[in-house]
Design a protein around this motif. Structure first.
Motif, mmCIF file in Angstrom:
data_model
loop_
_atom_site.group_PDB
_atom_site.id
_atom_site.type_symbol
_atom_site.label_atom_id
_atom_site.label_comp_id
_atom_site.label_asym_id
_atom_site.label_seq_id
_atom_site.Cartn_x
_atom_site.Cartn_y
_atom_site.Cartn_z
ATOM 1 N N GLY A 167 32.706 43.147 39.573
ATOM 2 C CA GLY A 167 31.902 43.467 40.746
ATOM 3 C C GLY A 167 32.556 43.089 42.055
ATOM 4 N N PHE A 168 33.400 42.047 42.055
ATOM 5 C CA PHE A 168 34.017 41.568 43.289
ATOM 6 C C PHE A 168 35.388 42.184 43.553
ATOM 7 N N ARG A 169 35.829 43.064 42.700
ATOM 8 C CA ARG A 169 37.106 43.736 42.930
ATOM 9 C C ARG A 169 37.037 44.585 44.205
ATOM 10 N N PRO A 170 38.187 44.835 44.814
ATOM 11 C CA PRO A 170 38.176 45.726 45.991
ATOM 12 C C PRO A 170 37.532 47.071 45.683
ATOM 13 N N GLU A 171 37.716 47.535 44.454
ATOM 14 C CA GLU A 171 37.066 48.764 43.999
ATOM 15 C C GLU A 171 36.236 48.404 42.763
ATOM 16 N N PRO A 172 34.987 47.997 42.959
ATOM 17 C CA PRO A 172 34.159 47.548 41.825
ATOM 18 C C PRO A 172 34.045 48.625 40.747
ATOM 19 N N ILE A 173 33.997 48.161 39.503
ATOM 20 C CA ILE A 173 33.817 49.064 38.360
ATOM 21 C C ILE A 173 32.376 48.895 37.889
ATOM 22 N N LEU A 174 31.510 49.777 38.356
ATOM 23 C CA LEU A 174 30.075 49.628 38.127
ATOM 24 C C LEU A 174 29.728 49.660 36.643
ATOM 25 N N GLN A 175 30.391 50.529 35.885
ATOM 26 C CA GLN A 175 30.074 50.625 34.456
ATOM 27 C C GLN A 175 30.316 49.294 33.743
ATOM 28 N N SER A 176 31.423 48.640 34.069
ATOM 29 C CA SER A 176 31.733 47.356 33.436
ATOM 30 C C SER A 176 30.760 46.272 33.878
ATOM 31 N N VAL A 177 30.370 46.311 35.159
ATOM 32 C CA VAL A 177 29.391 45.333 35.647
ATOM 33 C C VAL A 177 28.079 45.475 34.890
ATOM 34 N N LEU A 178 27.585 46.710 34.767
ATOM 35 C CA LEU A 178 26.307 46.940 34.091
ATOM 36 C C LEU A 178 26.388 46.592 32.607
#
Length: 239
Positions: free
Chosen positions: A46-57
């Motif tokens: 989530g805190f990456r410059p380009e968040p990966i929403l699928q992985s966060v969820l």
């Protein structure tokens, strides 16, 4: 702080937590550590410059599952869902977990019995396991009788062995009797080995207590002389 360093730190902390969780044997601690590790993974994505929403969820979903299991474990181990009466009754089942006791509670019925009532008959099947609350419980076997102090279980020997009652049991002063249907309890024990072990341990403690209460140790020692050790010389009479 450098963003890449922060993200790497979060990832390493999560890895350490998950490794620690898989190294412990306690299920509650395992779930807590693994949930913390997966939460770190969610933060990393989530805190990456380009968040990966699928992985966060996906990771938040795994955290939610672990939190639900943690709640179940806490419910299994604590008495916070019990009322005062059930807590007092649970004290008489020290080898059971709170969760095991709660699952057995629907099988229990309570009744006040009058003075002189007979609870078990020697040689007859025992249909109910009983926890008797009375100051005096009379046990008679083969014409000989002795009292035991309540609260005490009645019918546990027949329950464990599958044989008829080994003695007559009466309540000279009456009392309150908690009954558990033996067939229903045996069915629960067959489905849950942990419950089976807890019940067997409970009745083992109960039998040991009854033996200690009914046969004073000094009288037992006088009734059975101690044999001399191998090779020892018998004491010679003085004179």
């Amino acid at each position: 702080m450098d963003e890449a360093l922060l993200l790497n730190g979060i990832l390493i902390v999560g890895l350490v937590l998950k490794i620690g969780g898989f190294l412990v044997r306690d299920e509650l601690l395992l779930r807590l550590l693994v949930a913390g590790g997966i939460a770190c993974d969610a933060a990393f994505y989530g805190f990456r410059p380009e968040p990966i929403l699928q992985s966060v969820l996906a990771n938040l979903g795994l955290v939610s599952i672990n939190l639900a299991l943690i709640a179940l474990i806490l419910s299994e181990r604590t008495t916070w869902r019990m009322g005062p009466d059930d807590r007092a009754l649970f004290a008489h089942f020290p080898t059971l977990s709170p969760g095991q006791f709660r699952r057995l509670r629907p099988l229990m019925t309570r009744r006040t019995e009058e003075a002189g009532v007979q609870l078990a008959w020697e040689g007859r099947p025992v249909e109910h396991l009983m926890l008797v609350f009375s100051d005096r419980i009379e046990i008679r076997k083969g014409g000989a009788g002795f009292p035991i102090a309540g609260p005490a279980f009645v019918g546990e020997i027949a329950f464990l062995t599958g044989h008829p009652s080994s003695a007559d049991v009466t309540l000279p002063e009456g009392g309150t009797v908690l009954r558990i249907d033996t067939a229903a309890l045996q069915a629960r024990m067959r489905r849950a080995p942990a419950l089976h072990n807890a019940i067997v341990a409970l009745f083992g403690r109960e039998l040991a207590r009854k033996v200690a209460d009914s046969v004073p140790m000094d009288r037992a020692a006088r009734a059975r002389p101690v044999a001399p050790a191998a090779g020892a010389r018998p004491a010679q009479p003085k004179g």
